[in-house]
Scaffold this active site. Structure first.
Site, PDB file in Angstrom:
ATOM      1  N   GLY A  20       2.299   2.527   5.322  1.00 17.22           N
ATOM      2  CA  GLY A  20       3.377   1.606   5.684  1.00 17.22           C
ATOM      3  C   GLY A  20       4.177   2.108   6.872  1.00 17.22           C
ATOM      4  O   GLY A  20       4.520   1.335   7.775  1.00 17.22           O
ATOM      5  N   GLU A  53       5.743  -3.593   0.698  1.00 16.00           N
ATOM      6  CA  GLU A  53       5.826  -3.084  -0.666  1.00 16.00           C
ATOM      7  C   GLU A  53       5.008  -1.804  -0.701  1.00 16.00           C
ATOM      8  O   GLU A  53       3.783  -1.838  -0.615  1.00 16.00           O
ATOM      9  CB  GLU A  53       5.285  -4.094  -1.672  1.00 16.00           C
ATOM     10  CG  GLU A  53       5.418  -3.629  -3.119  1.00 16.00           C
ATOM     11  CD  GLU A  53       4.920  -4.647  -4.123  1.00 16.00           C
ATOM     12  OE1 GLU A  53       4.300  -4.238  -5.129  1.00 16.00           O
ATOM     13  OE2 GLU A  53       5.136  -5.854  -3.899  1.00 16.00           O
ATOM     14  N   GLY A  66       0.827  -1.200   0.000  1.00 16.79           N
ATOM     15  CA  GLY A  66       0.000   0.000   0.000  1.00 16.79           C
ATOM     16  C   GLY A  66       0.860   1.246   0.000  1.00 16.79           C
ATOM     17  O   GLY A  66       2.035   1.215  -0.373  1.00 16.79           O
ATOM     18  N   SER A  67       0.291   2.332   0.442  1.00 11.29           N
ATOM     19  CA  SER A  67       0.980   3.624   0.400  1.00 11.29           C
ATOM     20  C   SER A  67       2.129   3.663   1.407  1.00 11.29           C
ATOM     21  O   SER A  67       2.113   2.978   2.428  1.00 11.29           O
ATOM     22  CB  SER A  67       0.006   4.753   0.701  1.00 11.29           C
ATOM     23  OG  SER A  67      -0.351   4.765   2.071  1.00 11.29           O
ATOM     24  N   THR A  68       3.096   4.505   1.104  1.00  9.51           N
ATOM     25  CA  THR A  68       4.243   4.661   1.993  1.00  9.51           C
ATOM     26  C   THR A  68       3.818   5.215   3.349  1.00  9.51           C
ATOM     27  O   THR A  68       4.312   4.781   4.394  1.00  9.51           O
ATOM     28  CB  THR A  68       5.294   5.576   1.344  1.00  9.51           C
ATOM     29  OG1 THR A  68       5.830   4.909   0.195  1.00  9.51           O
ATOM     30  CG2 THR A  68       6.428   5.881   2.307  1.00  9.51           C
TER      31      THR A  68
END
Length: 481
Positions: free
Chosen positions: A233, A250, A228-230
């Site tokens: 994360g 990821e 997903g999105s940083t």
């Protein structure tokens, strides 16, 4: 077309039982927002905790099973899954938006991942002797319960690339699908879970904040796999720190494609470039997000790519002629629309082209024609942000040094591509690009599904794998005598 709800609609899986949720939310067709494809369960805090307990209890016996038993179950499940691929393609298209061809590839790749994983298990498990004065053997073992938190853009492949190695290596899992697009994935997991003991695979759905907090802070969860999105994360990493979990992340990407002066930009190359940009309507973390073209080829590439985009039929993915479907949800549609509008307001040239497959129903879905953006610079928002939609900025460059600096000028580092006839130069540039993988004269995925490479910088955590990701869900330990 299948119009009835799938039998997993509104349910979640704990201890091998699909349970009807007390509360549910609708899963909407992004090509027709008035169509309800099915329902997604909104699990409670206690139900999420029950799923962890189920996985923990199952782990105590599952970790002791033989490799042969695990591999045989996986192969049998794959063969059964293959039988239902065709009948579930339309379900996946209706909740995700991808065209039929892309959707079917996703489902078939799940079967391939299972079969390859079963084969790779025996290669991964081989013990290794280390050289030295003392005899030391490196052996491998599972970690425990793995939380697998997945996105809506490519939910089946991304989930199977984590569930399969996790359970093959002796772990158990709690899977949290995205609420926007859970139904085809859960239908597949229903088949797979039936081939394994109760509790090996558990599935909970609902609030990402509620479920994510529980999974990240519970000490019984030993591994967290997230795509997903940083920003999300980072939040997961922070919340998981108290129990020192292994993280398989990821995250976001802002992938550059670098087209050098000698690149052959024929019809085949332009098609590859287009596919690298517009696959899944650009909603791919490893899709091309920025194109840098040598100034001597800039006008040519812009012209050729514009003509390529002009022939893209955009519409309901269930229609065979659709080459690109809608964006998956309202939030993403509004985000990409905002990027485009702000680019125009800043003075950029936005050339929106393509063909509306069904103009009369266009406004009933999250449809968007592809756009090429020029007249921007390295600091432009649409260059620096991950668009995650069918819009691509194209920038000129003068020198190799300049383009390497621009390509690396981002917090992301997932994928990159170099387009040149000089392979030696491509390799030398790849060594300087801050990306987990670099492609030459293409921008795609690894054809061998057992291979994977994480992103650099803020695009991910983990290391490269040659064994379908089994390293991410296992520990090595030394045995000495």
């Amino acid at each position: 077309m299948i119009t009835t709800e799938p039998n997993i609609s509104g349910k979640f899986l704990i201890k091998g039982i699909w349970i009807e949720a007390q509360q549910t939310a609708n899963v909407i067709n992004p090509a027709n927002i008035n169509e309800v494809v099915g329902r997604v369960a909104l699990c409670t805090e206690q139900e999420v905790k029950d799923s962890i307990e189920s996985a923990e209890n199952a782990y105590q016996t599952w970790k002791l099973t033989s490799l042969e038993d695990r591999a045989n179950r996986m192969i049998a499940a794959a063969e059964e899954l293959q039988k239902i691929v065709e009948e579930n393609v339309s379900l996946y298209v209706r909740e995700n938006g991808k065209p039929l061809v892309e959707a079917k590839k996703d489902l078939l790749r799940c079967v391939d991942i299972m079969k390859q994983g079963a084969e790779e298990l025996f290669i991964w498990s081989a013990s290794e002797s280390l050289p030295g004065a003392q005899k030391v053997m490196v052996r491998k073992r599972p970690r425990g319960v793995a939380a697998i938190i997945m996105p809506w853009n490519s939910p089946l492949i991304l989930t199977f690339k984590r569930v399969v190695p996790a359970i093959l290596t002796g772990n158990t899992v709690v899977v949290k699908p995205a609420t926007n697009c859970p139904l085809a994935l859960m239908t597949f997991l229903q088949v797979v879970s039936s081939y394994f003991p109760a509790g090996v695979i558990n599935v909970v759905t609902g609030s990402g904040a509620l479920i994510g907090d529980i999974l990240c802070t519970d000490p019984r969860i030993r591994t967290v796999a997230f795509v997903g999105s940083t920003e999300t994360g980072k939040d997961i990493i922070r919340k998981s720190a108290s129990t020192v979990k292994k993280m398989y992340m990821e995250l976001g990407g802002n992938d550059p494609a670098i087209i050098l002066e000698d690149a052959v930009m024929d019809e085949q190359a332009i098609t590859k470039l287009r596919m690298g940009i517009l696959k899944a309507a650009g909603q791919v973390c490893s899709a091309i997000k920025r194109v840098y073209v040598h100034e001597s080829r800039y006008d040519e590439v812009v012209s050729k790519l514009t003509k390529e985009f002009q022939h893209i039929y955009v519409g309901n993915g269930i229609q065979p002629d659709a080459m690109m479907g809608p964006l998956n949800n309202k939030k993403q549609f509004e985000y990409v629309s905002g990027l485009i509008e702000r680019a125009k307001a800043s003075g950029a040239q936005v050339n929106t082209v393509g063909i509306k497959l069904d103009p009369e129903t266009w406004d009933q879905g999250y449809f968007m024609l592809p756009s090429i953006v020029t007249g921007v610079n390295q600091q432009s928002e649409i260059v620096r942000e991950e668009q995650f939609g069918p819009v691509i900025p194209i920038l000129p460059f003068k020198t190799v040094e300049e383009v390497i600096e621009m390509a690396n000028d981002t917090e992301y580092g997932l994928r990159a591509s170099v387009w040149t006839e000089n392979e030696e130069l491509a390799v030398s540039l790849a060594d300087r690009l801050e990306a987990g993988a670099v492609f030459h004269n293409n921008h795609t995925i690894f054809q061998d599904l057992h291979l994977d490479f994480p992103g650099a910088k803020e695009s991910g955590l983990s290391r490269e794998t040659r064994h379908c990701g089994m390293e991410y869900f296992s520990d090595s330990y030394g045995f000495a005598n």
